[in-house]
Scaffold this active site. Sequence first.
Site, PDB file in Angstrom:
ATOM      1  N   ASP A   1     -72.541  -9.499 -62.001  1.00  0.00           N
ATOM      2  CA  ASP A   1     -72.161  -8.671 -63.147  1.00  0.00           C
ATOM      3  C   ASP A   1     -73.248  -8.806 -64.208  1.00  0.00           C
ATOM      4  O   ASP A   1     -74.325  -9.347 -63.945  1.00  0.00           O
ATOM      5  CB  ASP A   1     -70.780  -9.083 -63.677  1.00  0.00           C
ATOM      6  CG  ASP A   1     -70.803 -10.412 -64.423  1.00  0.00           C
ATOM      7  OD1 ASP A   1     -71.814 -11.157 -64.319  1.00  0.00           O
ATOM      8  OD2 ASP A   1     -69.818 -10.712 -65.127  1.00  0.00           O
TER       9      ASP A   1
ATOM     10  N   LYS B   1     -69.656  -5.385 -55.269  1.00  0.00           N
ATOM     11  CA  LYS B   1     -69.249  -6.339 -56.300  1.00  0.00           C
ATOM     12  C   LYS B   1     -67.736  -6.577 -56.264  1.00  0.00           C
ATOM     13  O   LYS B   1     -67.276  -7.723 -56.247  1.00  0.00           O
ATOM     14  CB  LYS B   1     -69.655  -5.836 -57.688  1.00  0.00           C
ATOM     15  CG  LYS B   1     -69.154  -6.716 -58.828  1.00  0.00           C
ATOM     16  CD  LYS B   1     -69.448  -6.075 -60.174  1.00  0.00           C
ATOM     17  CE  LYS B   1     -68.741  -6.787 -61.303  1.00  0.00           C
ATOM     18  NZ  LYS B   1     -68.935  -6.103 -62.610  1.00  0.00           N
TER      19      LYS B   1
END
Length: 221
Positions: free
Chosen positions: A140, A121
Site C-alpha cells: 500500500d 493487493k
Amino acid sequence: MTARERVAQLIRVWPKVYPNAHTELNFKTPLELLIATILSAQCTDKRVNMVTPALFKKYRSAKDYANAPQAELENAIKSTGFFRSKTKSIKGATSTIVTKFGEKVPDSMEGLRELPGVGRKTANVVLGNAFGKNEGIVVDTHVIRLSQRLGLTKHKDPEKIEQDLMKLVPKEHWTDWSHWLIWHGRRRCYARKPDCANCEVFKLCPSGKVFLRTGVAQKSV
C-alpha cells in the site's frame, strides 16, 4: 550494508518494536475481510471500521451482498468514498463467490483474482490475514514509501515493488512484513514529516540520515 542484510536486521528489530502488528481492519470471517478490504481503497481503516459493524450485521453471506439492491448497498457504504465502484466490486465479487465457489471465499491467489474488483493487493490481504497464507506482500502507500526510504526498491509500481520485496524478505515473513511497515508508516515514518529523531530503526535507514541533515524527506509516492 546490502538491502538483503538490512532486511535481515529489520526482521530482528520489527517484532520488538511492533509485537502485536496486525491488519487494523476489523473482521471475523474471510468474507468480512474481503468486503472491508474492498472498502479500504482510498479510505482509512478507521472509517471502514465505522461502517462495517452495521454492514456485517445486515449482510451475513455472499448471497446477501449479491442480492442486495444497488442503491441500498451504495447508501450503506457511501461514507467510504467511491461508493458506486465499490458497490460494483462487492456485488461482482460476491456473485462470483456464490455461482463459482459454493458461497465460500476462495483461499488461493488464482481463485481470488477471478473475483471482479479483486486485485493482487486485496488478494494478499485476504490470504495472509484470513487464511494465514503467505502468497505475496501487501503493497500500500505506506509500504511503497518505506520500501523506497529503506533502500529496498527504486520502483514506484506496486507490483514491481512487491517483486523486489519478495526477493529480499523470507516467505514466512511476507504477511508480517507489510504489517510492520504499515504500522511504522502510520506511527513514525510519516509521508511529509517522518519522526526520524525517535525512529526505532533509524540506524538501518539510509534516508533518515539524509532527512536529519537536510530537513527534507525523501520524495516518495
